[in-house]
Design an enzyme around this catalytic site. Sequence first.
Site, PDB file in Angstrom:
ATOM      1  N   GLU A 267       3.132  40.468   7.519  1.00  0.00           N
ATOM      2  CA  GLU A 267       1.851  40.363   7.014  1.00  0.00           C
ATOM      3  C   GLU A 267       1.305  39.023   7.269  1.00  0.00           C
ATOM      4  O   GLU A 267       0.163  38.700   7.518  1.00  0.00           O
ATOM      5  CB  GLU A 267       1.962  40.596   5.268  1.00  0.00           C
ATOM      6  CG  GLU A 267       0.585  40.553   4.649  1.00  0.00           C
ATOM      7  CD  GLU A 267       0.580  40.755   3.372  1.00  0.00           C
ATOM      8  OE1 GLU A 267       0.250  39.791   2.544  1.00  0.00           O
ATOM      9  OE2 GLU A 267       1.187  41.952   2.869  1.00  0.00           O
ATOM     10  N   ARG A 271       7.777  34.997   7.933  1.00  0.00           N
ATOM     11  CA  ARG A 271       8.190  35.084   6.266  1.00  0.00           C
ATOM     12  C   ARG A 271       9.506  34.103   6.671  1.00  0.00           C
ATOM     13  O   ARG A 271      10.458  34.837   7.263  1.00  0.00           O
ATOM     14  CB  ARG A 271       8.250  36.321   5.985  1.00  0.00           C
ATOM     15  CG  ARG A 271       7.111  36.973   5.547  1.00  0.00           C
ATOM     16  CD  ARG A 271       6.317  36.663   4.203  1.00  0.00           C
ATOM     17  NE  ARG A 271       5.223  36.842   3.911  1.00  0.00           N
ATOM     18  CZ  ARG A 271       4.701  37.992   3.242  1.00  0.00           C
ATOM     19  NH1 ARG A 271       5.782  38.936   2.892  1.00  0.00           N
ATOM     20  NH2 ARG A 271       3.518  38.407   2.922  1.00  0.00           N
TER      21      ARG A 271
END
Length: 381
Positions: A267, A271
Amino acid sequence: PSARLCIMESEIVAALYKGIKLLMEKETAAAGGGCSDDCPAELKTIAGIKVSHPDNRMAKHFCNDYYNSLPADKQKLLLLCCKSGYENADSGMGLYAMSPTDYDELKPYFDKVIRDYHGITGDLKHINCWDLSKVDGLPEGGKLDLAALGLGDTSMRVRVGRNLKDFPLPGNMTQQDRVNLELRMTGAFEKLMADPAYGGNYYSLTPDTKYSIDQTKYQELVDAHIMFKDMSADPYLNSAGISSHWPYGRGVYVSEDKGFIVWVGEEDHLRIMCMKTGTCLNDVFDRLQSCLKVMEAQEGCEFAISPDYGYVTSCPTNLGSGMRASLHIKLPFLTKKGKDVSEAKKAAKTLGLSVRGVGGEHTEAGEDGTVDISPSARLCI
């Protein structure tokens, strides 16, 4: 008006006028927001969602007057940011930034949505700080020992979302953008792999690269909760453009001890997370801070930051710290042994905590009632 008692005659007729005004606004919205015949279809859809799904924050705060005040290129950008929300009316947020500057360049709209979600009024200026000594109510010495709470060895994880400032955000990347970002990060990971303090490997889903893996290895990493799942099955991310060009530009760096992991191309661009099974939360918190310093020192790894909102993320829900700190605990009585997490979520919400299944968002609890618990707040904390 329904009232009769303890209401003045003047108030009754005023209530009639005001009520009719509000009612007609809803009727206009239901009919497409009062748009002209050449009004974009997206605006009519958004107007309908305002009425049918009032919890959709994208639609709730969308203002036609603001949209009409923008130049054509910014109108197009704004609708792109809103696409996930108007194609998925049941979205709670429904809004994704498409570039690191969107939060500031489209601030009159984004700010309303951000404040609504994060519950912020008054001044909004995020400050990043990793110093536990500045937090009240912690044990002496700042040691966050779960054993003192009666817990044994526990799966602990702290992660942050980060995006590089000189690339579009995932929702607006071309396939080549994704490949180029992965190539840049591969160079940084190779330096980590050569460092005995980190070592490890990089696993790429992009076909025909030095680090490409097959489906069997990919599934092995997913099952071990090291790699993220195929995003193309998520309708919200599909509409936002975030899952486009799967599997190009996706991969994961894993340190030798498997305690430091970096997802590429989910997304957010990155991350970055540290994980460990133990009882001291400081172990993963402190290691993540050290790893972030190493990452930011790598050439080409300058992270996008907003002057007001802190670290930029694709979704406004993660703005600010971009951090999620979580652990797995057993709540057999609040989950009916994993069969129903509604009571656990209700109890946790009052404490500012979120509950997920052991496999992440939209997954179920374990059969023994094991759930993933994390603080809900990200911004201005």
